[in-house]
Design a protein around this motif. Structure first.
Motif, PDB file in Angstrom:
ATOM      1  N   ARG A 232       0.824  -1.209   0.000  1.00  0.00           N
ATOM      2  CA  ARG A 232       0.000   0.000   0.000  1.00  0.00           C
ATOM      3  C   ARG A 232       0.859   1.262   0.000  1.00  0.00           C
ATOM      4  O   ARG A 232       0.520   2.246  -0.656  1.00  0.00           O
ATOM      5  CB  ARG A 232      -0.937  -0.020   1.207  1.00  0.00           C
ATOM      6  CG  ARG A 232      -2.071  -1.018   1.031  1.00  0.00           C
ATOM      7  CD  ARG A 232      -3.049  -1.011   2.185  1.00  0.00           C
ATOM      8  NE  ARG A 232      -4.158  -1.924   1.916  1.00  0.00           N
ATOM      9  CZ  ARG A 232      -5.124  -2.219   2.772  1.00  0.00           C
ATOM     10  NH1 ARG A 232      -5.108  -1.670   3.993  1.00  0.00           N
ATOM     11  NH2 ARG A 232      -6.090  -3.055   2.443  1.00  0.00           N
ATOM     12  N   GLY A 235       2.308   1.850  -3.492  1.00  0.00           N
ATOM     13  CA  GLY A 235       1.346   2.493  -4.370  1.00  0.00           C
ATOM     14  C   GLY A 235       1.180   3.962  -4.068  1.00  0.00           C
ATOM     15  O   GLY A 235       1.174   4.807  -4.981  1.00  0.00           O
ATOM     16  N   ALA A 239       2.595   7.109  -6.482  1.00  0.00           N
ATOM     17  CA  ALA A 239       1.714   8.150  -7.016  1.00  0.00           C
ATOM     18  C   ALA A 239       2.256   9.530  -6.685  1.00  0.00           C
ATOM     19  O   ALA A 239       2.303  10.431  -7.537  1.00  0.00           O
ATOM     20  CB  ALA A 239       0.307   7.984  -6.462  1.00  0.00           C
ATOM     21  N   TYR A 297      -6.065   6.859   1.045  1.00  0.00           N
ATOM     22  CA  TYR A 297      -6.201   6.479  -0.361  1.00  0.00           C
ATOM     23  C   TYR A 297      -7.356   7.221  -1.030  1.00  0.00           C
ATOM     24  O   TYR A 297      -7.268   7.594  -2.213  1.00  0.00           O
ATOM     25  CB  TYR A 297      -6.389   4.964  -0.474  1.00  0.00           C
ATOM     26  CG  TYR A 297      -5.126   4.249  -0.907  1.00  0.00           C
ATOM     27  CD1 TYR A 297      -4.928   3.877  -2.227  1.00  0.00           C
ATOM     28  CD2 TYR A 297      -4.119   3.962   0.010  1.00  0.00           C
ATOM     29  CE1 TYR A 297      -3.777   3.227  -2.627  1.00  0.00           C
ATOM     30  CE2 TYR A 297      -2.960   3.308  -0.375  1.00  0.00           C
ATOM     31  CZ  TYR A 297      -2.788   2.947  -1.699  1.00  0.00           C
ATOM     32  OH  TYR A 297      -1.630   2.322  -2.105  1.00  0.00           O
ATOM     33  N   GLY A 360       8.783   1.506  -5.326  1.00  0.00           N
ATOM     34  CA  GLY A 360       7.588   1.972  -6.024  1.00  0.00           C
ATOM     35  C   GLY A 360       7.734   3.407  -6.480  1.00  0.00           C
ATOM     36  O   GLY A 360       7.332   3.773  -7.592  1.00  0.00           O
ATOM     37  N   TRP A 387      -0.669   3.720 -10.124  1.00  0.00           N
ATOM     38  CA  TRP A 387       0.006   3.250  -8.916  1.00  0.00           C
ATOM     39  C   TRP A 387      -0.967   3.148  -7.745  1.00  0.00           C
ATOM     40  O   TRP A 387      -0.874   2.225  -6.938  1.00  0.00           O
ATOM     41  CB  TRP A 387       1.171   4.179  -8.580  1.00  0.00           C
ATOM     42  CG  TRP A 387       2.511   3.535  -8.796  1.00  0.00           C
ATOM     43  CD1 TRP A 387       3.440   3.245  -7.843  1.00  0.00           C
ATOM     44  CD2 TRP A 387       3.080   3.099 -10.042  1.00  0.00           C
ATOM     45  NE1 TRP A 387       4.550   2.655  -8.409  1.00  0.00           N
ATOM     46  CE2 TRP A 387       4.356   2.559  -9.753  1.00  0.00           C
ATOM     47  CE3 TRP A 387       2.645   3.124 -11.367  1.00  0.00           C
ATOM     48  CZ2 TRP A 387       5.181   2.031 -10.746  1.00  0.00           C
ATOM     49  CZ3 TRP A 387       3.461   2.611 -12.353  1.00  0.00           C
ATOM     50  CH2 TRP A 387       4.709   2.071 -12.036  1.00  0.00           C
ATOM     51  N   LEU A 388      -1.901   4.081  -7.642  1.00  0.00           N
ATOM     52  CA  LEU A 388      -2.897   3.991  -6.573  1.00  0.00           C
ATOM     53  C   LEU A 388      -3.785   2.756  -6.754  1.00  0.00           C
ATOM     54  O   LEU A 388      -4.094   2.049  -5.790  1.00  0.00           O
ATOM     55  CB  LEU A 388      -3.765   5.249  -6.542  1.00  0.00           C
ATOM     56  CG  LEU A 388      -3.097   6.529  -6.033  1.00  0.00           C
ATOM     57  CD1 LEU A 388      -4.058   7.709  -6.170  1.00  0.00           C
ATOM     58  CD2 LEU A 388      -2.650   6.372  -4.582  1.00  0.00           C
ATOM     59  N   LEU A 390      -2.999  -0.033  -8.279  1.00  0.00           N
ATOM     60  CA  LEU A 390      -2.216  -1.230  -7.983  1.00  0.00           C
ATOM     61  C   LEU A 390      -2.008  -1.400  -6.475  1.00  0.00           C
ATOM     62  O   LEU A 390      -2.145  -2.500  -5.935  1.00  0.00           O
ATOM     63  CB  LEU A 390      -0.853  -1.145  -8.688  1.00  0.00           C
ATOM     64  CG  LEU A 390      -0.866  -1.283 -10.213  1.00  0.00           C
ATOM     65  CD1 LEU A 390       0.531  -1.042 -10.774  1.00  0.00           C
ATOM     66  CD2 LEU A 390      -1.372  -2.659 -10.623  1.00  0.00           C
ATOM     67  N   GLY A 391      -1.681  -0.313  -5.790  1.00  0.00           N
ATOM     68  CA  GLY A 391      -1.413  -0.396  -4.361  1.00  0.00           C
ATOM     69  C   GLY A 391      -2.605  -0.876  -3.563  1.00  0.00           C
ATOM     70  O   GLY A 391      -2.467  -1.714  -2.657  1.00  0.00           O
ATOM     71  N   TRP A 392      -3.795  -0.373  -3.902  1.00  0.00           N
ATOM     72  CA  TRP A 392      -4.975  -0.793  -3.159  1.00  0.00           C
ATOM     73  C   TRP A 392      -5.523  -2.118  -3.673  1.00  0.00           C
ATOM     74  O   TRP A 392      -5.928  -2.980  -2.902  1.00  0.00           O
ATOM     75  CB  TRP A 392      -6.055   0.279  -3.234  1.00  0.00           C
ATOM     76  CG  TRP A 392      -7.175  -0.016  -2.281  1.00  0.00           C
ATOM     77  CD1 TRP A 392      -8.382  -0.577  -2.552  1.00  0.00           C
ATOM     78  CD2 TRP A 392      -7.160   0.196  -0.877  1.00  0.00           C
ATOM     79  NE1 TRP A 392      -9.130  -0.725  -1.418  1.00  0.00           N
ATOM     80  CE2 TRP A 392      -8.396  -0.256  -0.363  1.00  0.00           C
ATOM     81  CE3 TRP A 392      -6.220   0.723   0.014  1.00  0.00           C
ATOM     82  CZ2 TRP A 392      -8.715  -0.189   0.986  1.00  0.00           C
ATOM     83  CZ3 TRP A 392      -6.533   0.798   1.350  1.00  0.00           C
ATOM     84  CH2 TRP A 392      -7.771   0.340   1.825  1.00  0.00           C
TER      85      TRP A 392
END
Length: 399
Positions: A232, A235, A239, A297, A360, A387-388, A390-392
């Motif tokens: 997390r 990501g 970003a 997020y 990241g 990226w957000l 993917l991270g979440w």
């Protein structure tokens, strides 16, 4: 925090007393040292236009130098940060301080982009001192105030990032980018050695020095909470890095045509992070890390379209900068507190966490530089949004 006098014991040696400052002063010194050393990783971003002019290149053509610094930091974390579980912290911090100062000095006299990138890689790899200090703070803090104490050091770290952009841009415009690196070398030397003097002087754990590095994969596998925190933050930090390392290119480009110094002042919005960190620490202590990360997020997701709109409208950039910094620091305080308490080896767990974040960030920065060159500012915003997601998304599907 414990009292100013602590006892250290070494095998085969008598008990001796190690004098440290009062708790408040000790925490302040660690926060200031974190600010100065963290700034080294971001010195290049506001100075890219000046470097490009000096080397006879386009700013977008040397944007990759900013990602080299982040990559170097990730590599340094991988090898040096796990030593916090075993090595003598005082000697380790002193040694890394000397290497960082020398490498920054080499950056100041670099004759070309290749030499500059190599020196910055070494400087960033050695300037991992903040991530040796954060586990120490977490160990010494009372459990009910742990996140707030960690947040104090994180606030210092983000203040340094803001200073790198704002003061770096102003000083670069006034004196040239090379003097910025020379000044950073002096500050790092003074603050790093001052911090080393007050740290505990003992090995924390017997065994191979790099046992923490070897144990990283098994530590990650055995702790779902640590794995989730790593992904997390990778990501979120990716970003932020995509947007923030490319922002100088937008502000000094044809869209706005600002000077390097004026564009650097935009970094003052990053002070949002320093103000939010203590608040985020209190919220984590009260409500838990998961709820704080989820809220962060959501705020970051709102900031991405605002950044896209900011390609044409300046007020949208203002709002987006405040939102993304608030999201980043809230997520960081929550995720790092979780990582530090997820295992019995906090320095090793912290290494996995911060390496994931900066890997990241470095990947996103590199991709954002290419996106800006080929697509423009909209491409940078697309990288941040990806990226957000993917991270979440990756942490939502795996238990």
């Amino acid at each position: 925090m414990p009292s100013a006098t602590t006892t250290t014991v070494q095998a085969g040696a008598p008990v001796r007393q190690a004098r440290t400052p009062a708790p408040g002063l000790f925490l302040t010194l660690l926060a200031v040292c974190s600010a100065v050393t963290a700034a080294n990783i971001y010195l290049a971003a506001p100075l890219l236009p000046l470097m490009a002019r000096d080397f006879g290149s386009a700013p977008s053509a040397i944007a990759w130098i900013a990602s080299v610094a982040q990559l170097g930091y990730a590599v340094g974390l991988l090898f040096f940060a796990p030593l916090g579980d075993s090595a003598n912290r005082r000697r380790l911090v002193a040694g890394l301080t000397l290497v960082t100062a020398l490498a920054l000095g080499a950056s100041a006299v670099a004759p070309g982009t290749a030499a500059l990138a190599a020196a910055m890689f070494v400087a960033s790899a050695a300037t991992v001192i903040p991530q040796l200090l954060v586990p120490l703070v977490a160990e010494r803090a009372p459990a009910e105030r742990r996140a707030r104490h960690v947040a104090a050091v994180i606030a210092g770290l983000f203040t340094g990032i803001v200073a790198a952009r704002v003061l770096g841009g102003l000083a670069g415009q006034a004196f040239g980018w090379r003097w910025v690196f020379a000044g950073a070398a002096v500050l790092t030397l003074v603050l790093g050695l001052a911090t080393a003097v007050v740290l505990p002087s003992r090995r924390r754990r017997e065994g191979p020095l790099f046992a923490g590095l070897v144990a990283l994969p098994s530590v990650l596998r055995s702790s779902p909470d640590l794995w989730r925190a790593c992904v997390r933050q990778a990501g979120m930090f990716g970003a932020w890095s995509a947007l923030w390392t490319s922002l100088a290119l937008l502000l000094t480009g044809p869209e706005y045509g600002l000077s390097t110094a004026t564009a650097g002042l935009f970094g003052l919005f990053g002070l949002t992070a320093s103000a939010v960190a203590p608040l985020a620490g209190g919220l984590v202590d009260r409500f838990g890390a998961g709820k704080v990360v989820r809220s962060a997020y959501l705020i970051a997701a709102v900031s991405v379209p605002l950044f896209w709109l900011g390609g044409q409208v300046l007020w949208a950039l203002f709002a987006a900068a405040i939102a993304v910094h608030a999201a980043l620091v809230a997520s960081h305080v929550a995720n790092q507190t979780l990582a530090l308490t997820a295992t019995s080896t906090p320095a090793t767990a912290n290494t996995a966490y911060v390496v994931a974040g900066f890997a990241g960030g470095a990947a996103a920065s590199a991709l954002a530089g290419a996106a800006f060159s080929h697509v423009g500012w909209g491409g940078v915003c697309g990288v941040a949004g990806l990226w957000l997601v993917l991270g979440w998304g990756l942490t939502s599907v795996r238990r």
